[in-house]
Design a protein around this motif. Sequence first.
Motif, PDB file in Angstrom:
ATOM      1  N   LYS A  97       0.851  -1.191   0.000  1.00  0.00           N
ATOM      2  CA  LYS A  97       0.000   0.000   0.000  1.00  0.00           C
ATOM      3  C   LYS A  97       0.884   1.238   0.000  1.00  0.00           C
ATOM      4  O   LYS A  97       1.832   1.333   0.786  1.00  0.00           O
ATOM      5  CB  LYS A  97      -0.917   0.009   1.227  1.00  0.00           C
ATOM      6  N   TYR A  99       0.838   5.301   0.483  1.00  0.00           N
ATOM      7  CA  TYR A  99       0.022   6.383   1.037  1.00  0.00           C
ATOM      8  C   TYR A  99       0.485   7.759   0.559  1.00  0.00           C
ATOM      9  O   TYR A  99      -0.029   8.779   1.038  1.00  0.00           O
ATOM     10  CB  TYR A  99       0.088   6.340   2.567  1.00  0.00           C
ATOM     11  N   ASN A 101       0.685  11.142  -1.153  1.00  0.00           N
ATOM     12  CA  ASN A 101      -0.366  11.949  -1.761  1.00  0.00           C
ATOM     13  C   ASN A 101       0.094  12.544  -3.096  1.00  0.00           C
ATOM     14  O   ASN A 101       1.263  12.455  -3.470  1.00  0.00           O
ATOM     15  CB  ASN A 101      -0.842  13.047  -0.801  1.00  0.00           C
ATOM     16  N   LYS A 102      -0.838  13.143  -3.800  1.00  0.00           N
ATOM     17  CA  LYS A 102      -0.549  13.670  -5.138  1.00  0.00           C
ATOM     18  C   LYS A 102       0.525  14.748  -5.117  1.00  0.00           C
ATOM     19  O   LYS A 102       1.361  14.818  -6.028  1.00  0.00           O
ATOM     20  CB  LYS A 102      -1.834  14.226  -5.765  1.00  0.00           C
ATOM     21  N   ASN A 133      -4.753   5.150   8.397  1.00  0.00           N
ATOM     22  CA  ASN A 133      -6.123   5.549   8.074  1.00  0.00           C
ATOM     23  C   ASN A 133      -6.097   6.698   7.060  1.00  0.00           C
ATOM     24  O   ASN A 133      -6.536   7.810   7.324  1.00  0.00           O
ATOM     25  CB  ASN A 133      -6.857   5.973   9.358  1.00  0.00           C
ATOM     26  N   LEU A 134      -5.511   6.380   5.906  1.00  0.00           N
ATOM     27  CA  LEU A 134      -5.334   7.359   4.840  1.00  0.00           C
ATOM     28  C   LEU A 134      -5.672   6.708   3.493  1.00  0.00           C
ATOM     29  O   LEU A 134      -5.591   5.484   3.355  1.00  0.00           O
ATOM     30  CB  LEU A 134      -3.874   7.864   4.798  1.00  0.00           C
ATOM     31  N   PRO A 135      -6.012   7.515   2.506  1.00  0.00           N
ATOM     32  CA  PRO A 135      -6.208   6.947   1.169  1.00  0.00           C
ATOM     33  C   PRO A 135      -4.906   6.318   0.670  1.00  0.00           C
ATOM     34  O   PRO A 135      -3.810   6.807   0.985  1.00  0.00           O
ATOM     35  CB  PRO A 135      -6.595   8.165   0.320  1.00  0.00           C
ATOM     36  N   PHE A 136      -5.033   5.251  -0.092  1.00  0.00           N
ATOM     37  CA  PHE A 136      -3.824   4.588  -0.606  1.00  0.00           C
ATOM     38  C   PHE A 136      -4.098   3.956  -1.969  1.00  0.00           C
ATOM     39  O   PHE A 136      -5.241   3.707  -2.343  1.00  0.00           O
ATOM     40  CB  PHE A 136      -3.332   3.503   0.366  1.00  0.00           C
ATOM     41  N   VAL A 137      -3.020   3.745  -2.695  1.00  0.00           N
ATOM     42  CA  VAL A 137      -3.055   2.920  -3.906  1.00  0.00           C
ATOM     43  C   VAL A 137      -2.245   1.670  -3.598  1.00  0.00           C
ATOM     44  O   VAL A 137      -1.509   1.621  -2.599  1.00  0.00           O
ATOM     45  CB  VAL A 137      -2.459   3.655  -5.133  1.00  0.00           C
ATOM     46  N   ARG A 172      -6.067   1.493  -7.966  1.00  0.00           N
ATOM     47  CA  ARG A 172      -6.191   2.920  -7.705  1.00  0.00           C
ATOM     48  C   ARG A 172      -6.737   3.163  -6.297  1.00  0.00           C
ATOM     49  O   ARG A 172      -7.144   2.222  -5.605  1.00  0.00           O
ATOM     50  CB  ARG A 172      -7.121   3.553  -8.757  1.00  0.00           C
ATOM     51  N   SER A 173      -6.798   4.432  -5.929  1.00  0.00           N
ATOM     52  CA  SER A 173      -7.243   4.769  -4.566  1.00  0.00           C
ATOM     53  C   SER A 173      -8.714   4.424  -4.340  1.00  0.00           C
ATOM     54  O   SER A 173      -9.144   4.263  -3.192  1.00  0.00           O
ATOM     55  CB  SER A 173      -7.016   6.264  -4.297  1.00  0.00           C
ATOM     56  N   ASP A 174      -9.484   4.289  -5.432  1.00  0.00           N
ATOM     57  CA  ASP A 174     -10.890   3.880  -5.272  1.00  0.00           C
ATOM     58  C   ASP A 174     -11.049   2.361  -5.316  1.00  0.00           C
ATOM     59  O   ASP A 174     -12.165   1.840  -5.291  1.00  0.00           O
ATOM     60  CB  ASP A 174     -11.770   4.527  -6.340  1.00  0.00           C
TER      61      ASP A 174
END
Length: 466
Positions: A97, A99, A101-102, A133-137, A172-174
Motif C-alpha cells: 500500500k 500512502y 499523496n498527489k 487511516n489514509l487513502p492509498f493505492v 487505484r485509490s478507489d
Amino acid sequence: MKIKTRFAPSPTGDLHIGGVRTALFNYAFAKKNNGLFVIRIEDTDISRSTKESTTIITSAMDRLSMQSDEPIVLQSQNTKKYQEIIDTLLKSGNAYKCYCNKQRLEDLKITKKKEKKTYKYDGKCRYNKEDKNLPFVVRFKNPQDGRVEFDDLIKGKIIIENSQLDDFIIARSDGTPTYNLCVVVDDITMKISHVIRGDDHLSNTPKQINIYKSLGANIPKFAHLPMILGEDGKRLSKRHGASSVLQYLDDGFLPSALINYLARLGWSHNDLEFFMPDDFFKIFNLKNVNKSAAIFDPAKLLWLNQQHIQKTDKQEIADKLLQFLEKHNIKATIDEKFLFLIEAFQPRAKTLVEMALMCKNYYKDFNKYDEKAAKKNFNRDAIEPLECFIKNINNIDNFQKDEIKTQIQITLDDLKIKMPHLGMPLRAALTGGSFSPSIEIVAYILGKQTTIKRIKNAIKYIEAFA
C-alpha cells in the motif's frame, strides 16, 4: 498447451484500422495452428467505456467474420477475481500500500525533471508495514535487481533491466484495478498462450512478466506488431483518410478486401498481393511480419477493393448490394436481370456504393442526363433512329433479349446506318449515361413500357435542347 489468442479492445470509441489488424493477426494465427481465438472487452475504465462502443466492436467483428470461439468476456465482470489477486500479492509481499499523496508525487516528478532523470516512484512506502487511516493505492513490488528477458516472436530477444522499471500501481485509490494487473489475470484465467498486440504495448510487457512470475503462472509468448503510419510518417489518424472499420464497410468495401489489405500492412508472403481470407489463414505466420512500421495507403485499399469486387462470385456481390440499393429506396430482388447488372458493373465499380449508383437508374426514373453523354449523343440526327426503334419494338409480344437484339438489327437495316448511330443515343436515353450492359440487356431489364417511355423522353429532350 493449445494455442489460444485474444483480441482485447477497450470500448471507448470506434474500431479503427490498427485494432482490426491486431484482431486479424490474432485470428489468423489461431486458425493456422488449429487454436482458439477469443474476444475480451477491456471495459474497466468506467468513465470512458460505453455499451455503444462494445456493440460497435462486436458488430464489426461479426461483419468481418472473425467471431470469438468462446463467449465474449467483459473485464467488468471479473472485478472480484482482480481483488482476490491484489490481496494475494499484498499477502505474499509482492505488492504494498502506498500512502503518498498527489502533491508529494508531483514534487518528486519536478525534482527528477530538474535532475534530468526519468521519473520513477522512489519506493518511500515500499517497506512500510503499518496500516494507516489514509487513502492509498496498491503498487506492485517490482524486483530491484536482475532483468526481464523474453523472445518476442517478431522483434526477437528483448532485455529490460529491472532497475529501469517502476513500482507501478495495480489498484487505484478507489480500489479499481489497473490495466497491467487486469490483462495478466485475464490471460491466466483464459489460458492465453500467445499475446499478439501493437508495439505500443511493448513497455508494459516486462511489468506484466514480473506479475506472472510473482503469481507462479505460465508466461505466454509475446509478439508485438509494428505501428501503422500515415503517408507522412506520423501515427495513423482520421486526417490520413483512415475511417472506422464499420465506416469502410458502410462505404461499400468488401470484408475480404479489408482483410486482404490489412494483412498486407506489415506482413508479406513472397510477392502475393491479392488473396481471399481463407487463403490468408492457411499461409499466415508471424515470421513474415515486418519489424518496421507499415504505411497506410487509401488508394491501394480502393484498388484492392475493386479487385475483390471483380473476382467475387456475382451471387455474393448481389447479396451484399441489396442493402446499398435500399439506401436509395430501391427494393431489388436477385433474379436474372439483377445478375446481368452485377456482371456488367463488376469490372468498373470500385465500391458497392458506386455499384449501387450505377444500378440506380435501372430501378428509378431520372430527369437528368449525364452532361457529356447528352452533349455527345443527343442531336437531331438521333431522332429518326430512336423513333424507328420504338416502332419496331412495339411489334414485340415477348420482350426478351434475343427478340430485342433482332429489332435493333432491323432498325439498322431499315435506316441503313451503323450501330453507333442508334446504340449511343439509345444507351443515353435508357440509362442517362454512356456506359451500360449491351443495349438488348438494358431494354430487357427495363421492360418494354419503361424502354419506350425513356426513348420518348429523350426525343423530347433533343427537340427542346439540341
